[in-house]
Every structure is written in structure tokens, then in C-alpha cells.
Design a protein around this motif. Structure first.
Motif, PDB file in Angstrom:
ATOM      1  N   LEU A 191       3.755   4.172  10.205  1.00 28.96           N
ATOM      2  CA  LEU A 191       3.614   5.631  10.045  1.00 28.96           C
ATOM      3  C   LEU A 191       3.740   6.387   8.815  1.00 28.96           C
ATOM      4  N   GLU A 192       4.705   6.053   8.020  1.00 33.43           N
ATOM      5  CA  GLU A 192       4.930   6.631   6.736  1.00 33.43           C
ATOM      6  C   GLU A 192       3.592   6.739   5.720  1.00 33.43           C
ATOM      7  N   LEU A 193       2.824   5.577   5.838  1.00 35.86           N
ATOM      8  CA  LEU A 193       1.573   5.495   4.991  1.00 35.86           C
ATOM      9  C   LEU A 193       0.524   6.399   5.528  1.00 35.86           C
ATOM     10  N   LYS A 195      -6.571   7.512  -2.181  1.00 33.05           N
ATOM     11  CA  LYS A 195      -7.958   7.801  -2.021  1.00 33.05           C
ATOM     12  C   LYS A 195      -8.492   6.326  -2.116  1.00 33.05           C
ATOM     13  N   LEU A 196      -8.309   5.705  -3.128  1.00 37.36           N
ATOM     14  CA  LEU A 196      -8.898   4.202  -2.976  1.00 37.36           C
ATOM     15  C   LEU A 196      -8.426   3.147  -1.797  1.00 37.36           C
ATOM     16  N   VAL A 197      -7.062   3.546  -1.337  1.00 35.69           N
ATOM     17  CA  VAL A 197      -6.805   2.608  -0.047  1.00 35.69           C
ATOM     18  C   VAL A 197      -7.659   3.145   1.138  1.00 35.69           C
ATOM     19  N   MET A 198      -7.753   4.611   1.040  1.00 35.49           N
ATOM     20  CA  MET A 198      -8.534   5.128   2.356  1.00 35.49           C
ATOM     21  C   MET A 198     -10.043   4.599   2.444  1.00 35.49           C
ATOM     22  N   ASN A 199     -10.554   4.285   1.048  1.00 32.34           N
ATOM     23  CA  ASN A 199     -12.020   3.680   0.845  1.00 32.34           C
ATOM     24  C   ASN A 199     -11.955   2.471   1.533  1.00 32.34           C
ATOM     25  N   GLU A 200     -10.738   1.741   1.772  1.00 30.84           N
ATOM     26  CA  GLU A 200     -10.916   0.144   2.357  1.00 30.84           C
ATOM     27  C   GLU A 200     -10.901   0.533   3.646  1.00 30.84           C
ATOM     28  N   GLY A 201     -11.027   1.433   4.290  1.00 30.41           N
ATOM     29  CA  GLY A 201     -10.961   1.674   5.751  1.00 30.41           C
ATOM     30  C   GLY A 201     -10.077   1.120   6.483  1.00 30.41           C
ATOM     31  N   VAL A 202      -8.662   1.474   6.023  1.00 28.53           N
ATOM     32  CA  VAL A 202      -7.497   1.029   6.491  1.00 28.53           C
ATOM     33  C   VAL A 202      -6.903   1.511   7.776  1.00 28.53           C
ATOM     34  N   ILE A 203      -7.353   3.038   7.945  1.00 20.40           N
ATOM     35  CA  ILE A 203      -6.584   3.819   9.052  1.00 20.40           C
ATOM     36  C   ILE A 203      -6.550   3.085  10.535  1.00 20.40           C
ATOM     37  N   PRO A 204      -7.704   2.648  10.968  1.00 19.02           N
ATOM     38  CA  PRO A 204      -7.761   1.747  12.262  1.00 19.02           C
ATOM     39  C   PRO A 204      -6.673   0.774  12.379  1.00 19.02           C
ATOM     40  N   SER A 205      -6.745  -0.004  11.130  1.00 21.15           N
ATOM     41  CA  SER A 205      -5.483  -0.986  11.086  1.00 21.15           C
ATOM     42  C   SER A 205      -4.204  -0.694  10.951  1.00 21.15           C
ATOM     43  N   LEU A 206      -3.946   0.598  10.317  1.00 19.76           N
ATOM     44  CA  LEU A 206      -2.597   1.185  10.102  1.00 19.76           C
ATOM     45  C   LEU A 206      -2.000   1.805  11.521  1.00 19.76           C
ATOM     46  N   ARG A 216      -2.689  11.215   5.331  1.00 19.60           N
ATOM     47  CA  ARG A 216      -3.356  12.394   6.142  1.00 19.60           C
ATOM     48  C   ARG A 216      -3.216  13.774   5.250  1.00 19.60           C
ATOM     49  N   ASP A 217      -2.008  13.544   4.348  1.00 19.27           N
ATOM     50  CA  ASP A 217      -1.758  14.693   3.585  1.00 19.27           C
ATOM     51  C   ASP A 217      -2.563  14.750   2.546  1.00 19.27           C
ATOM     52  N   VAL A 218      -2.949  13.723   1.689  1.00 20.42           N
ATOM     53  CA  VAL A 218      -4.055  13.598   0.663  1.00 20.42           C
ATOM     54  C   VAL A 218      -5.319  14.071   1.283  1.00 20.42           C
ATOM     55  N   ALA A 219      -5.754  13.343   2.369  1.00 26.18           N
ATOM     56  CA  ALA A 219      -7.018  13.843   3.022  1.00 26.18           C
ATOM     57  C   ALA A 219      -7.059  15.238   3.302  1.00 26.18           C
ATOM     58  N   TYR A 220      -6.177  15.778   3.774  1.00 27.55           N
ATOM     59  CA  TYR A 220      -6.095  17.416   4.126  1.00 27.55           C
ATOM     60  C   TYR A 220      -6.384  18.077   2.832  1.00 27.55           C
ATOM     61  N   SER A 221      -5.485  17.682   1.942  1.00 30.93           N
ATOM     62  CA  SER A 221      -5.822  18.300   0.474  1.00 30.93           C
ATOM     63  C   SER A 221      -7.248  18.280   0.009  1.00 30.93           C
ATOM     64  N   VAL A 222      -7.762  17.098   0.191  1.00 35.67           N
ATOM     65  CA  VAL A 222      -9.164  16.883  -0.322  1.00 35.67           C
ATOM     66  C   VAL A 222     -10.094  17.680   0.402  1.00 35.67           C
ATOM     67  N   GLU A 223      -9.922  17.664   1.647  1.00 33.46           N
ATOM     68  CA  GLU A 223     -10.740  18.364   2.595  1.00 33.46           C
ATOM     69  C   GLU A 223     -10.663  20.013   2.265  1.00 33.46           C
ATOM     70  N   LEU A 241       0.902  -1.225  -0.235  1.00 29.40           N
ATOM     71  CA  LEU A 241       0.000   0.006  -0.032  1.00 29.40           C
ATOM     72  C   LEU A 241       0.747   1.305   0.079  1.00 29.40           C
ATOM     73  N   LEU A 242       1.918   1.147   0.795  1.00 33.53           N
ATOM     74  CA  LEU A 242       2.855   2.311   0.749  1.00 33.53           C
ATOM     75  C   LEU A 242       3.441   2.580  -0.774  1.00 33.53           C
ATOM     76  N   CYS A 243       3.917   1.741  -1.249  1.00 32.64           N
ATOM     77  CA  CYS A 243       4.381   1.621  -2.548  1.00 32.64           C
ATOM     78  C   CYS A 243       3.226   2.256  -3.899  1.00 32.64           C
ATOM     79  N   LEU A 244       2.046   1.886  -3.426  1.00 30.91           N
ATOM     80  CA  LEU A 244       0.937   2.455  -4.318  1.00 30.91           C
ATOM     81  C   LEU A 244       0.671   3.782  -4.033  1.00 30.91           C
ATOM     82  N   CYS A 245       0.642   4.211  -2.842  1.00 31.35           N
ATOM     83  CA  CYS A 245       0.254   5.469  -2.179  1.00 31.35           C
ATOM     84  C   CYS A 245       1.325   6.543  -2.423  1.00 31.35           C
ATOM     85  N   SER A 246       2.539   6.068  -2.465  1.00 31.69           N
ATOM     86  CA  SER A 246       3.655   7.015  -2.712  1.00 31.69           C
ATOM     87  C   SER A 246       3.867   7.508  -4.283  1.00 31.69           C
TER      88      SER A 246
END
Length: 737
Positions: A678-680, A651-662, A685-692, A639-644
Motif C-alpha cells: 500500500l505504501e509503495l 519510474k523504473l519500477v513502474m516500467n516493470e509493470g508491477v501495479i497489478p501485482s502490488l 501514484r504520487d510520482v505518476a501524477y507529477s509526471v502526468e 522496491l519500497l526502499c528504492l522508490c522512497s
């Protein structure tokens, strides 16, 4: 090691086990014995660099050649061995040179205590001298002179033949009916082994056989009162000559060593590690004196204690012991001894060119010999095989008897396998597989010539004969070999890989072949050979089979192959990933599947396929929650390789609800998983802030429009809260568009 190894030593150390050249063979066998004892320790040290692997292979090959030479001197014709005495000397020297060369390379790659033992063997190898026994040399000389005899004088030639044979037989202990019978059989065996290219050798052997057949009774009559022994095996005269000549043949040390032997080296002058006279003595913190090179090697291996007193050392300083050096120098001057620097003892090895020292070259020099009669078409006739119990040991196996292919429990030699009928070949292969499974020491005697190449021939024949059972037992033996003999692995060539690829197309030995490829694919230098063999397509097709074992082995192979960046050009992700995704649900295979995905994500087209493949991202996200620590580590890495690479992937990764597991992994995962989680989280967080921020600006514009036109309603959007911000749910289609 153990009793098995002692049996080998006992067989080779006995002078009577060698028909001729007892002194040289005994000396060579002692070297083989000493190296065989330390070989398991050398392998256990695991020198992993390429030069270390090559040195191990060279050592294994040198031991194999030395064993072959010793076996040859135990089984060959005495008369022919005497004629080719110079060649045997050269082969002994070549074997010791190969052992010295390989051990010199290995010495610097092993722990210091083992290096000391190897160093002592190297010193003895360098001083080794091989000299013909006087009786063997005399017999060989008279036989070679006979081969050069002028054929025009028929009467004198017959007299020369009788006298030469009588002298040679006397020196070589061929003085009884049984001894002559055994000599004839030995000659016949050599003739059976000579190919079409050895016509000169055939002529020599047939001539020797002719001499024994014609003058055998004359030899017995002449030797009646001077027999070497009453029965075969006693070798009284031979043993006496061996005892005399071995004192010459065992002169391993020069004048310097003789000087050392006349004086006892004071113990204080010896290094406690190497037990040899010190060249550069140094004192360490414990107050003990050592040879600089050896104590430096001890410290470089991470030791923090004194090798002699076992005292823990705070410092590893080396202080020259000048007083000790002066004492040693005076003592050496008194006895005329020169000490060389042990760190500069890597003397240049003599050339191993054997172009002029092979038996074939000796035979080629006999092309112009004039034999007393035409023996090209001479029949050897039938031998009297009624003497004693020797008959059974000289039979070539038929349907019910097996030819002995080894002489001791540690040797496996398939070089004569094709001499057996097919059923016996299968039985031998089956027996060897059992022995290799039970005894780890057996693998040390295996080489390309005596094992790998004959086994490939057997497997090819089994395929051509469509013999399913033979294919299975052959593959099982090969599997045992690649699993236990790391030093023999580099012998495997492209022919074997093509053969294995063909086995994947049949159901006879599929499981065994896949298991072999699992083992071989773990070596980086074999990956290209596996791909070039065409086996990859069959391995991928195994994922569609309904055999769980085949699928498991195929995934393990792909796991190993995926570590090579060049492999991805041979795999179409869009076709492969849909086959792989279902195995992410299997707890035993999940980690291998994740590693494959992680390695594939190094390429952009593969990353797109990972995102687009149905069920791939959800399965990876699920393993963040329910997988093992190792599963979580690789899942986060994917997931880190994809998101980087792209915000859309985030956005697709966050749609899977991964935050609690991370968050949980960042606290409770293993070290690598914590860092990646932590890096992921930071990226998300940065992408979520930009979208918000974008959503906030959009809401302001909408509220302005609504206030200017009360009839417009505020749009309602379905949102999910991430990191405390609103984030609209997006589909894969909208993200990737």
C-alpha cells in the motif's frame, strides 16, 4: 537423563568409586547429579540475553570442573590424594561456589516452577560443608610430616618411612599385592602427565613410588593380620570410615536447620510453589496463600490461573495475609527459627581466587623439602602387569588398542586425544561424531578445555598432514557441536575461524566447512570473526562454482552476514550482484537472495547497483507475481526502499509493470507485505501524477505552437497508462542520467 544419566549417578554415588575423600566426593557428585537433571530444562527455557548465555556457560564449566575433580579422585594415587587433601577441599568448595553463582543468575530467567527447583539447589549449595575423612586426614598428615623429616639421621629416617607408610597404607586400604600394584600404576600415570613445570610434584611422586618399591613387602607383613579387605573392591574398613565421616561431611545445614529438623513445619505455613516456610504470605483471588515473591513471578510469566487450584483468575491482586504471618512468626519464635526474605537471599559469593589452593601452589611450597636420596633420575622400572585383568585398562593405546577417553556415556573428553596415534585419533573423532548425533545429552558435558581446544588441534594437524578424511570427520564433529550446544558456542576463538577459512581453499572438507559457517554466521558476535578470518572472499567465490550445494550454503552464509551493516564495506556490489541475480530464479534460494538485496539497499551505492545490474529489477518484479508470500514480502520491501529514495527509481519500477501485482499483494499478502504494498502504491501514484502534470503542460505548449504554425505536426509519443494517467516509457539510461 534416562538410563544413561542413571549410570553416571550410580558410578559417582558409590563410595568405593572414589579412592580417597569418599564423603566430599559423594556430596559433590550429588550436586552434579541434581544440576544435570535440570540442565536440559534450563536450556529449553532459552535465556537469550547475554547474561543468560554467560551464566549457562559458567554453569556448564562448573559442572565440567566438578566432573574432572571426581574423575581425578577416582583414578589418582591414594597417597598423593591424601597429601593434597586440603587442595581437594578447596577445589570442592570452588566448584560449588561456581555452581551457586551461575544458578543464582539463571534463577530469575526461567519459569517459576523451574526457578523453585533451582532455588532449592542453591540453598543446599550455600550450606554445603566439605570436611576431610578422618582416615584420609591422618594419612595425609603423617606423609607430609615424613616429607619434612630431617635427612641427617639415616637410621631414624628409615624407621620413620616404614612407620609412616604402614600407617598411611592402613588408613587408605593399600593392604594387598593388587592394591600396591594399582597404587604404583596410579603414581606412574600421574608422572606421565606432569610437565616440565611440575618438578616439585615429580619429586613427591617419585619419592612415594620409592617408598612403595622399598617397603611394600614390609607393609604387607605388618598388615597381614589387620587387612582392610580380602580383595580389592571390598573396602570394608574404608566403607566403615566413610559411614562415620560422612555423617560429619554431610553437615549441610547449620543450627537453624537443626531447629527445623526437630519440629515438623505445618503444611499451611509452606508456600505451595516453593514448599518452604513463607516469609511474606499473600492471598490471591482463589483464596490460596503463597510467598509473595514466587506468586509474583508466576503472574509475571503470563499465567492467569491459581497454581494450586488451577482456577482461572479475573484479577491478580495480592493481599497480605497478616493473620498467617503472625502465626508463622509465633511458631518461629517458639523454635528459635529466623526466616530470611527470599528476594534478598542473593548473598555475596566467596572469592573464586584459587591462587593458594591449587595443587601447583602446594607443590611449589614443597620446593624446600629434603628428600632422603637423590630421586631426580630414579627409574620407575617395569611394573608387573600380570596381575588379574587390570592390565588392559591401563595400557596406552597403540595401533590396535584405544585408550578410554570417557568413563560414562554422557562424557566426551578429548583432552588426552594427542596421546593416541593418528589412526586412533581419527577413529575416536568419528565415534564421537556418531554419539553426538544420536544423544543430545552428550553436548552438556562439552567445554573449551575438554573438547573445543583439542578438536582445533586435531583439525590443524589434519590440515598439515593433508589428510582429507580426517578433515571431513573433524569438521562433521564440529558441525554437530555448533548445531547442538548453544552454551559451548562462546568458547570458539579466532584460531578456529582462521582454520575454517583455510579449509575453504581445499576441496577436502569444503561442504562441511560451509555448513559450519552457516551455523556460526547466525550469531551476530561471530560475524566480525568470520570476516577477519578472510573467509568472505572464498564464500563469494563459491557463487561461481558449478557445485549447487556449495552455492546454496554460500548464499545462506551471505544471508546471515548481510544483517550486519559493517559487512557491506567488504563486498563490492557491482561485482557481487551480477553473481547473485541468477539465483533469484531458484525457488529454494530466492528468499535468501531477496533478504541479501534488502539489507544491501540500506546503502546508496548498493541501491544504484541494484538498479543498474542487468536483470535485477525484472527478477524482483517477477517474484511479486510468482513468488511465495515470504518472497513477495521481501520483494516489496526492496522496491519500497528504492522508490522512497528517488523518483527516478519509481519510474523504473513502474516500467516493470508491477501495479497489478502490488494491488493483489495489498489484498492477499501477509501483514507486512500488505502494509509495504500500500505504501509503495501511494509513492508510485504520487510520482505518476507529477509526471502526468508535466506531460499535460508540455501538451498545452505544443498545441499553441501547432495552431500558430499549421505546418508543424503534433508529436506522437508511445505511452502506457498507469493509474489512469499517461506516462511515457523511460529507459534506465535516461532516468539515471
Amino acid at each position: 537423563m534416562g538410563t544413561d544419566e542413571s549410570e553416571i549417578v550410580e558410578i559417582w554415588s558409590s563410595p568405593t568409586s572414589f579412592k580417597v575423600h569418599h564423603g566430599m566426593c559423594t556430596q559433590l557428585s550429588k550436586f552434579v547429579e541434581r544440576i544435570a537433571k535440570v540442565f536440559p530444562e534450563i536450556e529449553a527455557a532459552r535465556p537469550r540475553c547475554s547474561s543468560g548465555v554467560q551464566a549457562l556457560c559458567l554453569l556448564n564449566n562448573a559442572i565440567g570442573k566438578a566432573k574432572s575433580l571426581l574423575q581425578y579422585c577416582s583414578e589418582s594415587s591414594k597417597l598423593y590424594l591424601a597429601i593434597t587433601g586440603g587442595v581437594i577441599v578447596s577445589r570442592c568448595m570452588r566448584s560449588t561456589n561456581m555452581m551457586e553463582q551461575s544458578l543464582s543468575q539463571i534463577e530469575s530467567m526461567v519459569p517459576v516452577m523451574l526457578a523453585v527447583e533451582i532455588s532449592q539447589i542453591i540453598d543446599d549449595l550455600r550450606e554445603a560443608t566439605f570436611i576431610l575423612d578422618s582416615s584420609d586426614e591422618e594419612a595425609g598428615k603423617v606423609l607430609r610430616e615424613l616429607l619434612q623429616e630431617d635427612v641427617s639421621a639415616t637410621d631414624s629416617l628409615e624407621f620413620s618411612e616404614i612407620k609412616a607408610l604402614q600407617l598411611a597404607a592402613s588408613r587408605l586400604c593399600i593392604t594387598s599385592p593388587k592394591a600396591i600394584l594399582i597404587e604404583k600404576r596410579s603414581i606412574k600415570k600421574l608422572l606421565d602427565k606432569v610437565g616440565d613445570s611440575g618438578q616439585s610434584k615429580i619429586k613427591v611422586l617419585k619419592y612415594l613410588f620409592y617408598l612403595l618399591k622399598k617397603y611394600g613387602n614390609s607393609v604387607l607383613g605388618e598388615q597381614k593380620d589387620n587387612a582392610c579387605a580380602q580383595e580389592e573392591g571390598s573396602y570394608t574398613v574404608c566403607s566403615q570410615s566413610f559411614e562415620v565421616d560422612s555423617r560429619v561431611g554431610d553437615r549441610k545445614f547449620g543450627a537453624q536447620t537443626n531447629n527445623l529438623s526437630r519440629s515438623v513445619i505445618p503444611e499451611v505455613f509452606k508456600c505451595p510453589l516453593s514448599l518452604r516456610l513463607m516469609y511474606d504470605p499473600v492471598v490471591i483471588e482463589s483464596g490460596q496463600t503463597f510467598e509473595r515473591m514466587w506468586i509474583q513471578k508466576w503472574f509475571e510469566e503470563g499465567n492467569h490461573t491459581c497454581p494450586k487450584t488451577k482456577m482461572k483468575l479475573v484479577r491478580q491482586s495480592l493481599t497480605p495475609n497478616t493473620a498467617m504471618k503472625d502465626l508463622i512468626s509465633k511458631w518461629c519464635m517458639k523454635y528459635g527459627i529466623t526466616i530470611s526474605d527470599p528476594s534478598l537471599e542473593k548473598a555475596a559469593l566467596p572469592s573464586l581466587d584459587s591462587s593458594s589452593t591449587s595443587i601447583s601452589s602446594l607443590c611449589s611450597s614443597m620446593n624446600d623439602l629434603h628428600f632422603p636420596l637423590d630421586i631426580s633420575n630414579m627409574s620407575l622400572g617395569s611394573l608387573d602387569t600380570s596381575y588379574g585383568s587390570d592390565t588392559s585398562s591401563n595400557k596406552i593405546a597403540d595401533g590396535s588398542n584405544r585408550m578410554p577417553l570417557w568413563t560414562n556415556v554422557h562424557d566426551i573428553d578429548l583432552s588426552r586425544l594427542t596421546e593416541l596415534n593418528w589412526d586412533c585419533q581419527c577413529k575416536v573423532i568419528e565415534d564421537y561424531e556418531t554419539r553426538l548425533e544420536r544423544d543430545n545429552q552428550v553436548s552438556h558435558s562439552l567445554s573449551s578445555t575438554n573438547f573445543v581446544e583439542p578438536l582445533i588441534i586435531f583439525l590443524r594437524d589434519a590440515r598439515d598432514l593433508h589428510d582429507s578424511r580426517a578433515q571431513r570427520i573433524g569438521c562433521r564433529l564440529l558441525l554437530a557441536f555448533v548445531s547442538k550446544n548453544r552454551s559451548g558456542i562462546p568458547y570458539l576463538n579466532e584460531d578456529l575461524f582462521s582454520l575454517l577459512a583455510s579449509f575453504l581453499h581445499s576441496a577436502a572438507a569444503t561442504e562441511e566447512t560451509l555448513a559450519i559457517l552457516v551455523a556460526l554466521s547466525s550469531y551476530a558476535y561471530f560475524i566480525s570473526k568470520i570476516v577477519a578470518s578472510g573467509a568472505l572472499a572464498s564464500i563469494l567465490n563459491m557463487l561461481d562454482s558449478h557445485n549447487g550445494k556449495f552455492q546454496e550454503l554460500a548464499i545462506k552464509i551471505l544471508h546471515n552476514l548481510s544483517s550486519d551493516v559493517g559487512i557491506q564495506s567488504h563486498i563490492a556490489p557491482s561485482e557481487f550482484l551480477p553473481k547473485l541475480v541468477p539465483f533469484l530464479k531458484d525457488a529454494t534460494l530466492a528468499v535468501s537472495c531477496l533478504v541479501i538485496l534488502k539489507n544491501m539497499c540500506n546503502a546508496e551505492h548498493a541501491r544504484v547497483c541494484v538498479v543498474e545490474t542487468s536483470g535485477c529489477l525484472p527478477s524482483v518484479a517477477e517474484l511479486l507475481e510468482i513468488g511465495s508470500e515470504e518472497d513477495q514480502e521481501h520483494a516489496v520491501a526492496i522496491l519500497l526502499c528504492l522508490c522512497s529514495q528517488r523518483d527516478q527509481y519509481c519510474k523504473l519500477v513502474m516500467n516493470e509493470g508491477v501495479i497489478p501485482s502490488l494491488v493483489n499483494i495489498s489484498v492477499n499478502g501477509n501483514d507486512k507485505a500488505k502494509v509495504s504494498a500500500l505504501e509503495l502504491l501511494r509513492l508510485l501514484r504520487d510520482v505518476a501524477y507529477s509526471v502526468e502534470q508535466q506531460c499535460f503542460g508540455s501538451e498545452i505548449d505544443t498545441s499553441k505552437d501547432a495552431s500558430s504554425d499549421p505546418r508543424k505536426e503534433k508529436p506522437s509519443s508511445k505511452t502506457s497508462r498507469i493509474f489512469g494517467w499517461k506516462f511515457p516509457k523511460l529507459s534506465k539510461k535516461s532516468v539515471l542520467s
